[in-house]
Scaffold this active site. Structure first.
Site, short mmCIF file in Angstrom:
data_model
loop_
_atom_site.label_atom_id
_atom_site.label_comp_id
_atom_site.label_asym_id
_atom_site.label_seq_id
_atom_site.Cartn_x
_atom_site.Cartn_y
_atom_site.Cartn_z
CE LYS A 79 56.01 78.77 10.84
NZ LYS A 79 57.21 79.36 10.27
N GLY A 183 64.72 92.20 18.51
CA GLY A 183 64.99 90.70 18.72
C GLY A 183 66.59 90.27 18.39
N GLY A 185 67.58 87.32 18.58
CA GLY A 185 67.39 85.45 18.63
C GLY A 185 68.48 85.10 17.76
CB VAL A 187 67.21 85.71 12.34
CG1 VAL A 187 67.27 86.44 11.24
CG2 VAL A 187 66.77 84.15 12.02
P1 NAD Z 1 64.32 83.32 18.16
O1 NAD Z 1 63.45 82.81 18.97
O2 NAD Z 1 65.87 82.90 18.14
O3 NAD Z 1 64.42 84.83 18.49
C1 NAD Z 1 63.42 85.67 18.86
C2 NAD Z 1 64.09 86.53 19.76
O4 NAD Z 1 63.04 87.76 19.88
C3 NAD Z 1 64.28 86.11 21.15
O5 NAD Z 1 65.50 86.61 21.66
C4 NAD Z 1 63.27 86.58 21.97
O6 NAD Z 1 63.50 87.00 23.28
C5 NAD Z 1 62.95 88.00 21.23
N1 NAD Z 1 61.52 88.58 21.41
C6 NAD Z 1 60.36 87.82 21.46
N2 NAD Z 1 59.39 88.92 21.72
C7 NAD Z 1 59.90 90.09 21.43
C8 NAD Z 1 59.31 91.40 21.54
N3 NAD Z 1 58.25 91.47 21.95
N4 NAD Z 1 60.16 92.35 21.39
C9 NAD Z 1 61.42 92.10 21.44
N5 NAD Z 1 62.34 90.94 21.41
C10 NAD Z 1 61.41 89.74 21.47
O7 NAD Z 1 63.64 83.31 16.60
P2 NAD Z 1 64.55 83.68 15.15
O8 NAD Z 1 64.92 82.14 14.49
O9 NAD Z 1 65.69 84.55 15.63
O10 NAD Z 1 63.31 84.16 14.35
C11 NAD Z 1 63.00 85.52 14.51
C12 NAD Z 1 61.70 85.76 13.57
O11 NAD Z 1 62.15 85.50 12.18
C13 NAD Z 1 60.60 84.80 13.95
O12 NAD Z 1 59.36 85.73 13.68
C14 NAD Z 1 60.68 83.79 12.77
O13 NAD Z 1 59.52 83.39 12.51
C15 NAD Z 1 61.47 84.49 11.74
N6 NAD Z 1 62.08 83.61 10.87
C16 NAD Z 1 63.06 82.87 11.22
C17 NAD Z 1 63.84 82.18 10.31
C18 NAD Z 1 64.98 81.21 10.85
O14 NAD Z 1 65.77 80.81 10.07
N7 NAD Z 1 65.12 80.95 12.24
C19 NAD Z 1 63.49 82.06 9.20
C20 NAD Z 1 62.54 82.83 8.56
C21 NAD Z 1 61.82 83.74 9.66
#
Ligand code: NAD
Length: 354
Positions: A79, A183, A185, A187
């Site tokens: 990471k 969340g 975001g 995903v």
């Molecule tokens: P992202 O940054 O696009 O989205 C995260 C979202 O969560 C944002 O909208 C943010 O405003 C919100 N957020 C942050 N803190 C928060 C809280 N305390 N309460 C509610 N909302 C909150 O990230 P992502 O790519 O969607 O990833 C989300 C999670 O999934 C992360 O933990 C990431 O490590 C994990 N993940 C992502 C992927 C991927 O393909 N993107 C793959 C495996 C794991």
């Protein structure tokens, strides 16, 4: 997060460098290269202090080892972390500088760590990092890469939620099921759209109030992240940051099942026992959120990237999770223990097939 939650130090390498351009710290943690190069995304985030950033890199890289092993990939766990100062994320020249500094950190590990995007970074950032190192994946499709991994993560997570509904509630149908997505975001929003199309009733939340507009489009109820976490729904899907399931939140949870994208949802592994004792089924995060890494692994295969193959493999996460649930039930253990056993078996025999 309190210091009570320690990360076991069992890593092969930890590199912390201060960027010569940006002056910011960049970190690369290599947990294991037993099954192949340590692949894992680059998180660009503001932390309370640098120790918290190091701990995040150690925790997340460990999770990547288990994730790739359970998914049957020929990859290890690593990471990257870019430690931002408080304030808005850097843009323009400042962003470019820190990405190049991070690229140099990656390059110093000579391919033992391979980076990709994660929270705070995007596909276009990978293009900048690629100027400093070739050990980068998730480049845009037009550059032969696999692009944004999040649609594949959402696809795999949906398959996991279906498998979890079957295990806990006895039916694979999403129609009428209630799900809280915390969340919205990359995903979380894609997952919410898929679930809404499948007929699920949604409660959604994000710390970013601008995301509230999505709730109406989804036909979802918008609430605060704290309320969504504790909502009385069929499935809780934590899709923001890790550590949300801890000794304070678990006693108040109302959902009988949890399956979400966020990495390291448990503040520590003992939380899995606490959830089991409360009769809550927790789908191990590193099993259900493997769609992104599965997509990237297809990019690294001979013959190059094929989105149809990536989609097929991401959907198979549902079957992997069923196997985890079956082993857990048969062995009288938590799904976490069953998944860790599966990972350990694969790590003990690195040549084992998927
Ligand atoms: P992202 O940054 O696009 O989205 C995260 C979202 O969560 C944002 O909208 C943010 O405003 C919100 N957020 C942050 N803190 C928060 C809280 N305390 N309460 C509610 N909302 C909150 O990230 P992502 O790519 O969607 O990833 C989300 C999670 O999934 C992360 O933990 C990431 O490590 C994990 N993940 C992502 C992927 C991927 O393909 N993107 C793959 C495996 C794991």
């Amino acid at each position: 997060m309190p210091d009570l939650y320690l990360v076991p130090l069992e890593h092969e390498e930890l590199l912390i460098r201060r960027g010569r351009r940006s002056g910011l710290y960049t970190i690369a943690a290599v947990h294991s290269t037993m099954r192949g190069p340590a692949l894992g995304g680059c998180r660009m985030w503001t932390y309370d202090d640098t120790r918290a950033a190091v701990r995040d890199a150690l925790r997340l890289s460990r999770g990547m080892t288990h994730k790739s092993a359970v998914a049957g990939l020929r990859l290890g766990g690593g990471k990257g972390v870019i430690v931002l100062p408080p304030g808005a994320p850097p843009t323009g020249r400042r962003r470019r500088d820190v990405l190049l500094d991070f690229g140099e950190t990656v390059d110093a590990l000579q391919g033992r760590y391979v980076t990709a995007e994660d929270v705070g970074t995007a596909t276009r950032d990978m293009v900048t990092i690629a100027e400093a190192t070739r050990h980068v994946t998730g480049l845009p499709r037009r550059r032969g890469g696999s692009g944004d991994p999040s649609p594949f993560t959402a696809l795999g997570l949906e398959a996991a939620i279906v498998a979890t509904c079957e295990h806990v509630l006895g039916s694979t149908s999403l129609r009428g099921r209630s799900v809280a997505v915390v969340g919205l975001g990359h995903v979380g929003l894609r997952l919410a759209r898929r679930l809404a199309r499948g007929g699920a009733r949604l409660v959604v939340a994000d710390i970013d109030e601008a995301k509230k507009a999505h709730a109406a489009q989804l036909g979802a109820r918008w609430t605060t992240p704290d309320n969504a976490l504790l909502a009385a729904v069929d499935v809780l899907a934590p899709c923001a940051l890790g550590g949300v399931l801890d000794h304070e939140t678990v006693p108040h949870l109302q959902a009988p099942a949890i399956a979400g994208a966020a990495n390291n949802q448990l503040a520590d592994d003992a939380i899995a026992d606490q959830l089991q004792a409360r009769g809550i089924v927790w789908a191990p995060d590193f099993v259900v959120n493997a769609g992104g890494i599965i997509n990237i692994s297809v990019e690294l295969e001979p013959g190059g990237y094929d989105p149809a193959r990536a989609r097929r493999r991401a959907r198979a996460i549902g079957d992997t999770l069923r196997e985890v649930y079956d082993r857990a039930t048969a062995g009288g253990m938590t799904p976490l223990t069953a998944a860790m056993e599966l990972a350990r078996r694969r790590l003990a025999d690195p040549s084992s097939p998927a």
